[in-house]
Design a protein around this motif. Structure first.
Motif, PDB file in Angstrom:
ATOM      1  N   GLU A 139      51.192  10.795  58.771  1.00  0.00           N
ATOM      2  CA  GLU A 139      52.518  11.706  58.941  1.00  0.00           C
ATOM      3  C   GLU A 139      53.182  11.690  57.571  1.00  0.00           C
ATOM      4  N   VAL A 140      53.096  10.717  56.802  1.00  0.00           N
ATOM      5  CA  VAL A 140      53.461  11.098  55.251  1.00  0.00           C
ATOM      6  C   VAL A 140      52.525  11.100  54.253  1.00  0.00           C
TER       7      VAL A 140
ATOM      8  N   ARG B  63      57.838   1.848  59.315  1.00  0.00           N
ATOM      9  CA  ARG B  63      57.151   2.460  58.048  1.00  0.00           C
ATOM     10  C   ARG B  63      58.214   2.963  57.163  1.00  0.00           C
ATOM     11  N   ASP B  64      59.333   3.518  57.297  1.00  0.00           N
ATOM     12  CA  ASP B  64      60.178   3.997  56.405  1.00  0.00           C
ATOM     13  C   ASP B  64      60.943   2.555  55.816  1.00  0.00           C
ATOM     14  N   GLU B  65      61.195   1.564  56.364  1.00  0.00           N
ATOM     15  CA  GLU B  65      61.902   0.609  55.941  1.00  0.00           C
ATOM     16  C   GLU B  65      60.882  -0.204  54.898  1.00  0.00           C
TER      17      GLU B  65
ATOM     18  N   TRP C  76      51.541   2.145  51.185  1.00  0.00           N
ATOM     19  CA  TRP C  76      52.808   2.531  50.460  1.00  0.00           C
ATOM     20  C   TRP C  76      52.467   1.909  49.072  1.00  0.00           C
TER      21      TRP C  76
ATOM     22  N   GLU D 266      59.471   0.498  47.201  1.00  0.00           N
ATOM     23  CA  GLU D 266      59.981   1.231  45.872  1.00  0.00           C
ATOM     24  C   GLU D 266      60.818   0.174  45.151  1.00  0.00           C
TER      25      GLU D 266
ATOM     26  N   ARG E 173      58.729   1.521  53.090  1.00  0.00           N
ATOM     27  CA  ARG E 173      58.762   2.162  51.797  1.00  0.00           C
ATOM     28  C   ARG E 173      59.968   1.769  51.018  1.00  0.00           C
ATOM     29  N   THR E 174      61.082   1.636  51.783  1.00  0.00           N
ATOM     30  CA  THR E 174      62.352   1.299  50.952  1.00  0.00           C
ATOM     31  C   THR E 174      61.794   0.098  50.075  1.00  0.00           C
TER      32      THR E 174
ATOM     33  N   ARG F 223      57.704   4.759  63.254  1.00  0.00           N
ATOM     34  CA  ARG F 223      58.433   5.376  62.019  1.00  0.00           C
ATOM     35  C   ARG F 223      59.483   4.509  61.454  1.00  0.00           C
ATOM     36  N   PRO F 224      60.442   3.934  62.005  1.00  0.00           N
ATOM     37  CA  PRO F 224      61.363   3.307  61.189  1.00  0.00           C
ATOM     38  C   PRO F 224      60.988   2.023  60.610  1.00  0.00           C
TER      39      PRO F 224
ATOM     40  N   ALA G 147      51.341   6.607  61.677  1.00  0.00           N
ATOM     41  CA  ALA G 147      52.695   6.996  61.192  1.00  0.00           C
ATOM     42  C   ALA G 147      52.388   6.965  59.629  1.00  0.00           C
TER      43      ALA G 147
END
Length: 138
Positions: free
Chosen positions: A57-58, A118-120, A25, A126, A122-123, A115-116, A54
């Protein structure tokens, strides 16, 4: 040294899941503005294939990474050290910025559980980029 780019080291035990996704990321979102490292206190033989899936996918390919052993040199060369569940096995050096990200371990988990995570990540990446490189490059 205003031209020196900040360096971030991601550390987890196996350097196969969370730290590899975080490095992916940061490299993707931070471009060449931030130096990215990752390592583990007991590295696995390969990156977790579910973490690879995962991230794929992004649109991020982390297959080029290889789990690496954590060295004191890597910590010394980094401005920010982000640990993910490695506890007391991570070396500590005064003057470094340390953060411990409490994230579930993707090891042994299916894609729906990863997936969650991975998304955490990313947050958090950022937010980290905004702190380390607040001025957009022109």
């Amino acid at each position: 040294m205003p031209d020196r780019k900040p360096s971030v080291l991601f550390v987890c035990v196996h350097n196969a899941g969370r730290s590899q996704m975080a490095a992916g990321w940061l490299a993707h979102l931070g471009g060449d503005r931030i130096e990215v490292r990752s390592a583990g206190s007991a590295p696995a033989d390969q990156i977790n294939p579910v973490a690879v899936e995962a991230m794929r996918e992004v649109g991020i390919d982390i297959t080029g990474g290889q789990p690496k052993i954590l060295t004191t040199e890597a910590v010394e060369a980094s401005d920010v050290v982000i640990t993910m569940g490695c506890g007391d096995t991570c070396p500590f050096f005064p003057g470094k910025r340390y953060e411990d990200w409490k994230l579930d371990d993707p090891a042994g988990q299916g894609i729906d559980a990863v997936r969650p995570i991975r998304d955490e990540i990313r947050t958090r990446i950022e937010k980290l980029i905004a702190e380390l490189d607040p001025a957009p490059t022109r």
